[in-house]
Scaffold this motif. Structure first.
Motif, PDB file in Angstrom:
ATOM      1  N   MET A 260       0.438  -0.582   0.089  1.00 53.24           N
ATOM      2  CA  MET A 260       0.376  -0.419   0.126  1.00 53.24           C
ATOM      3  C   MET A 260       0.810   0.857   0.026  1.00 53.24           C
ATOM      4  O   MET A 260       1.864   1.070   0.541  1.00 53.24           O
ATOM      5  CB  MET A 260      -1.034  -0.151   1.575  1.00 53.24           C
ATOM      6  N   LEU A 261       0.505   1.978  -0.023  1.00 51.23           N
ATOM      7  CA  LEU A 261       0.804   3.834  -0.010  1.00 51.23           C
ATOM      8  C   LEU A 261       0.261   3.903   1.572  1.00 51.23           C
ATOM      9  O   LEU A 261      -0.588   4.473   1.734  1.00 51.23           O
ATOM     10  CB  LEU A 261       0.651   5.074  -1.418  1.00 51.23           C
ATOM     11  N   GLY A 262       1.399   5.477   0.973  1.00 49.71           N
ATOM     12  CA  GLY A 262       1.416   5.457   2.949  1.00 49.71           C
ATOM     13  C   GLY A 262      -0.452   6.429   2.477  1.00 49.71           C
ATOM     14  O   GLY A 262      -0.799   6.383   3.826  1.00 49.71           O
ATOM     15  N   SER A 263      -0.443   7.171   2.135  1.00 50.26           N
ATOM     16  CA  SER A 263      -1.481   7.891   1.716  1.00 50.26           C
ATOM     17  C   SER A 263      -2.893   6.632   2.100  1.00 50.26           C
ATOM     18  O   SER A 263      -3.670   7.672   2.279  1.00 50.26           O
ATOM     19  CB  SER A 263      -1.849   8.958   0.865  1.00 50.26           C
ATOM     20  N   GLU A 264      -2.555   5.498   1.911  1.00 50.68           N
ATOM     21  CA  GLU A 264      -3.883   4.146   2.091  1.00 50.68           C
ATOM     22  C   GLU A 264      -3.660   3.713   2.949  1.00 50.68           C
ATOM     23  O   GLU A 264      -4.791   3.235   3.719  1.00 50.68           O
ATOM     24  CB  GLU A 264      -3.566   3.262   0.525  1.00 50.68           C
ATOM     25  N   HIS A 265      -2.544   4.137   3.784  1.00 50.54           N
ATOM     26  CA  HIS A 265      -2.100   3.155   5.192  1.00 50.54           C
ATOM     27  C   HIS A 265      -2.616   4.091   6.243  1.00 50.54           C
ATOM     28  O   HIS A 265      -2.628   3.251   7.348  1.00 50.54           O
ATOM     29  CB  HIS A 265      -0.780   2.329   5.522  1.00 50.54           C
ATOM     30  N   ASN A 266      -2.018   4.610   6.260  1.00 51.31           N
ATOM     31  CA  ASN A 266      -2.549   6.238   7.314  1.00 51.31           C
ATOM     32  C   ASN A 266      -3.796   5.739   8.042  1.00 51.31           C
ATOM     33  O   ASN A 266      -4.884   6.046   7.388  1.00 51.31           O
ATOM     34  CB  ASN A 266      -1.597   7.390   6.761  1.00 51.31           C
ATOM     35  N   ASP A 267      -3.660   5.766   9.727  1.00 52.73           N
ATOM     36  CA  ASP A 267      -5.054   5.847  10.355  1.00 52.73           C
ATOM     37  C   ASP A 267      -5.352   7.031  10.620  1.00 52.73           C
ATOM     38  O   ASP A 267      -4.485   7.231  11.400  1.00 52.73           O
ATOM     39  CB  ASP A 267      -4.492   5.149  11.306  1.00 52.73           C
ATOM     40  N   ILE A 268      -6.249   8.157  10.126  1.00 53.01           N
ATOM     41  CA  ILE A 268      -6.809   9.053   9.912  1.00 53.01           C
ATOM     42  C   ILE A 268      -7.268   9.451  11.201  1.00 53.01           C
ATOM     43  O   ILE A 268      -8.227   8.616  11.885  1.00 53.01           O
ATOM     44  CB  ILE A 268      -7.278   9.966   8.769  1.00 53.01           C
ATOM     45  N   PHE A 269      -6.813   9.763  12.571  1.00 58.40           N
ATOM     46  CA  PHE A 269      -7.451  10.567  13.824  1.00 58.40           C
ATOM     47  C   PHE A 269      -8.788  10.858  13.747  1.00 58.40           C
ATOM     48  O   PHE A 269      -8.351  11.874  13.204  1.00 58.40           O
ATOM     49  CB  PHE A 269      -6.499  10.930  14.571  1.00 58.40           C
ATOM     50  N   ILE A 270      -9.490  10.612  14.798  1.00 56.18           N
ATOM     51  CA  ILE A 270     -11.004  11.280  14.463  1.00 56.18           C
ATOM     52  C   ILE A 270     -11.428  11.475  15.888  1.00 56.18           C
ATOM     53  O   ILE A 270     -11.112  10.311  17.238  1.00 56.18           O
ATOM     54  CB  ILE A 270     -12.089  10.390  13.795  1.00 56.18           C
ATOM     55  N   ALA A 271     -12.535  12.091  16.224  1.00 55.48           N
ATOM     56  CA  ALA A 271     -12.666  12.383  18.044  1.00 55.48           C
ATOM     57  C   ALA A 271     -13.568  11.773  17.634  1.00 55.48           C
ATOM     58  O   ALA A 271     -14.543  11.882  16.963  1.00 55.48           O
ATOM     59  CB  ALA A 271     -13.222  13.879  18.229  1.00 55.48           C
ATOM     60  N   ALA A 272     -14.253  10.897  19.043  1.00 45.36           N
ATOM     61  CA  ALA A 272     -14.962   9.860  19.172  1.00 45.36           C
ATOM     62  C   ALA A 272     -16.103  10.984  19.179  1.00 45.36           C
ATOM     63  O   ALA A 272     -15.937  11.788  20.645  1.00 45.36           O
ATOM     64  CB  ALA A 272     -14.712   8.486  20.118  1.00 45.36           C
ATOM     65  N   GLN A 273     -16.913  10.649  18.434  1.00 46.23           N
ATOM     66  CA  GLN A 273     -18.590  11.167  19.423  1.00 46.23           C
ATOM     67  C   GLN A 273     -19.049  10.308  21.179  1.00 46.23           C
ATOM     68  O   GLN A 273     -19.121   9.067  21.009  1.00 46.23           O
ATOM     69  CB  GLN A 273     -19.890  11.068  18.417  1.00 46.23           C
ATOM     70  N   GLY A 274     -19.313  11.533  22.409  1.00 43.64           N
ATOM     71  CA  GLY A 274     -20.336  11.197  23.267  1.00 43.64           C
ATOM     72  C   GLY A 274     -19.101  10.476  24.540  1.00 43.64           C
ATOM     73  O   GLY A 274     -19.507  10.079  24.811  1.00 43.64           O
ATOM     74  N   ASP A 275     -17.731  10.612  23.793  1.00 45.77           N
ATOM     75  CA  ASP A 275     -16.736  10.393  24.815  1.00 45.77           C
ATOM     76  C   ASP A 275     -15.183  11.221  24.903  1.00 45.77           C
ATOM     77  O   ASP A 275     -15.393  12.113  23.294  1.00 45.77           O
ATOM     78  CB  ASP A 275     -16.572   8.795  25.252  1.00 45.77           C
ATOM     79  N   GLU A 276     -14.254  10.717  25.287  1.00 44.06           N
ATOM     80  CA  GLU A 276     -13.252  11.778  25.162  1.00 44.06           C
ATOM     81  C   GLU A 276     -11.522  11.156  24.457  1.00 44.06           C
ATOM     82  O   GLU A 276     -10.947  11.542  24.766  1.00 44.06           O
ATOM     83  CB  GLU A 276     -12.736  12.804  26.352  1.00 44.06           C
ATOM     84  N   SER A 277     -12.432   9.389  23.895  1.00 44.09           N
ATOM     85  CA  SER A 277     -11.346   8.725  23.242  1.00 44.09           C
ATOM     86  C   SER A 277     -10.970   9.597  21.954  1.00 44.09           C
ATOM     87  O   SER A 277     -12.126  10.313  21.351  1.00 44.09           O
ATOM     88  CB  SER A 277     -11.844   7.865  23.387  1.00 44.09           C
ATOM     89  N   VAL A 278     -10.515   9.105  21.493  1.00 39.68           N
ATOM     90  CA  VAL A 278      -9.681   8.705  20.065  1.00 39.68           C
ATOM     91  C   VAL A 278      -9.992   7.666  19.354  1.00 39.68           C
ATOM     92  O   VAL A 278      -9.550   7.083  19.850  1.00 39.68           O
ATOM     93  CB  VAL A 278      -7.909   9.599  20.516  1.00 39.68           C
ATOM     94  N   LYS A 279     -10.576   7.715  18.129  1.00 42.19           N
ATOM     95  CA  LYS A 279     -10.580   6.907  17.156  1.00 42.19           C
ATOM     96  C   LYS A 279      -9.842   7.534  16.560  1.00 42.19           C
ATOM     97  O   LYS A 279      -9.005   8.560  15.626  1.00 42.19           O
ATOM     98  CB  LYS A 279     -11.698   6.277  17.398  1.00 42.19           C
ATOM     99  N   THR A 280      -9.983   5.979  14.973  1.00 44.87           N
ATOM    100  CA  THR A 280      -8.950   6.391  13.700  1.00 44.87           C
ATOM    101  C   THR A 280     -10.341   5.815  12.688  1.00 44.87           C
ATOM    102  O   THR A 280     -10.828   4.862  13.208  1.00 44.87           O
ATOM    103  CB  THR A 280      -7.843   5.436  13.840  1.00 44.87           C
ATOM    104  N   LEU A 281     -10.285   6.422  11.610  1.00 46.12           N
ATOM    105  CA  LEU A 281     -11.231   6.167  10.729  1.00 46.12           C
ATOM    106  C   LEU A 281     -11.205   4.648  10.358  1.00 46.12           C
ATOM    107  O   LEU A 281     -11.932   3.565   9.750  1.00 46.12           O
ATOM    108  CB  LEU A 281     -10.573   6.741   9.673  1.00 46.12           C
TER     109      LEU A 281
END
Length: 365
Positions: A260-281
């Motif tokens: 894979m390419l880096g642009s495909e493989h990177n896990d993008i961080f997102i703020a999860a709804q309803g809590d303070e945890s961080v998730k990835t797409l």
């Protein structure tokens, strides 16, 4: 013999041989006041024990575990916990034909060369019988992790070239219930039937086949793992590769990630709804980044080779270095992966329990 202990803070040492009086484990470092569910520990051992079905070895062992120390009134005391599992169905005569002959792809030759002596009865210490002790210890580790909401589930995702589709079952108990409805322990019922039929045909032909166990860790907190040599995925890899017949380990995107390419493989961080945890797409990292858990589900796969004992004549050599011929005898698994599922889960639990204890000293509160 060195190499019989595993873990740093949650540390186990296993003992015993395939055809000895018993096998067992000593667990040191388990915190006091943990409620010990002996029925749960026994149920984990029941998933690994031989003689379960037509696609496993027909050796009959109840694998009844007895706790000798470290538990009082149903709770751990903080002292070493000793567990013993008697061997009940040894047939040492099944191995009289290979007293001085080395079985292809077994540990016979390497053990003999290293130590100058070997227990030819089922391989002695090199036998997968030893893994029952790991499952007993791993069950205790699971009980400890459960107090933190951490759950571990695995299933057979491939047998030979038969591969199950990606299975997503959010509830861990539902996943286990689905898996346990078939003797191959695949969470996809349709694929399970195909796997069972294939393993049985291989067994009837006197041959063996390998497979893959996929494992998922749910609700793992951020921060488990050390940044350099004791990376979480490195310790998981060592744990899995220490299991008999394991020839491969990959986590997250694994080897496929190299295409894979880096642009495909990177896990993008997102703020999860309803809590303070961080998730990835996405979760190509498999829940581990920089050797440390990131809070996403931990995902890895373990590849098992075909069992080395086959019911065919094979060329080999004897202890004198002379040409010889050998044919498999005794009771053996045509495919190890159905019974390997609880072993994979247990080794993962031992790694996570150890790192959870280590992480408690990572920073001031």
């Amino acid at each position: 013999m060195a190499g019989n202990s595993f873990g740093q803070l949650f540390r186990i040492t296993t003992f015993g041989e395939s055809h000895g009086e018993a096998i067992g484990v000593i667990i040191d470092g388990c915190p006091a006041q943990l409620e010990v569910d002996l029925d749960f520990i026994q149920s984990e051992l029941d998933k690994r024990k031989p003689g379960q079905s037509k696609i496993t070895t027909q050796r009959k062992e109840s694998d009844t575990v007895k706790i000798l120390s470290g538990v009082f009134e149903g709770k751990t005391t903080g002292t070493p916990i000793a567990m013993l599992i008697p061997n009940e169905d040894q047939r040492s005569k099944d191995y009289s034909h290979n007293t001085d002959v080395f079985r292809p792809s077994h540990a016979d030759y390497t053990y003999h060369s290293k130590y100058g002596i070997r227990d030819h009865r089922g391989g002695g210490r090199s036998s997968a019988r030893e893994t029952a002790a790991r499952v007993a210890a791993g069950a205790l580790a699971k009980l400890l992790l459960k107090t933190q909401g951490i759950e571990i589930v695995a299933h057979v995702s491939a047998v030979g070239k038969i591969k199950a589709p990606n299975v997503f079952i959010e509830n861990a108990q539902e996943f286990i219930d689905t898996r346990e409805q078939n003797i191959v322990r695949c969470a996809d019922p349709a694929t399970a039937e195909e796997m069972i039929e294939y393993i049985d045909s291989v067994r009837k032909a006197g041959d063996t086949v390998g497979g893959v166990v996929s494992c998922y860790v749910k609700n793992c907190p951020v921060g488990l793992g050390e940044p350099v040599f004791d990376k979480l995925h490195a310790d998981l890899g060592k744990a899995m590769l220490s299991i008999n017949a394991v020839h491969g380990f990959e986590f997250g995107s694994g080897f496929e990630g190299s295409t894979m390419l880096g642009s495909e493989h990177n896990d993008i961080f997102i703020a999860a709804q309803g809590d303070e945890s961080v998730k990835t797409l996405t979760n190509f990292s498999g829940g581990i980044q920089g050797g440390i858990s990131n809070g996403m589900p931990i995902e890895f796969r373990v590849a098992f080779k075909p069992v080395a004992t086959i019911m065919h004549n094979q060329q080999t050599i004897n202890a004198a270095g002379e040409a010889a011929e050998i044919s498999g005898k005794g009771r053996h698994d045509p495919c190890v992966v159905p019974r390997a599922v609880p072993i994979v889960e247990s080794m993962a639990a031992l790694v996570l329990a150890d790192h959870w204890l280590r992480n408690r000293n990572a920073k001031l509160a």
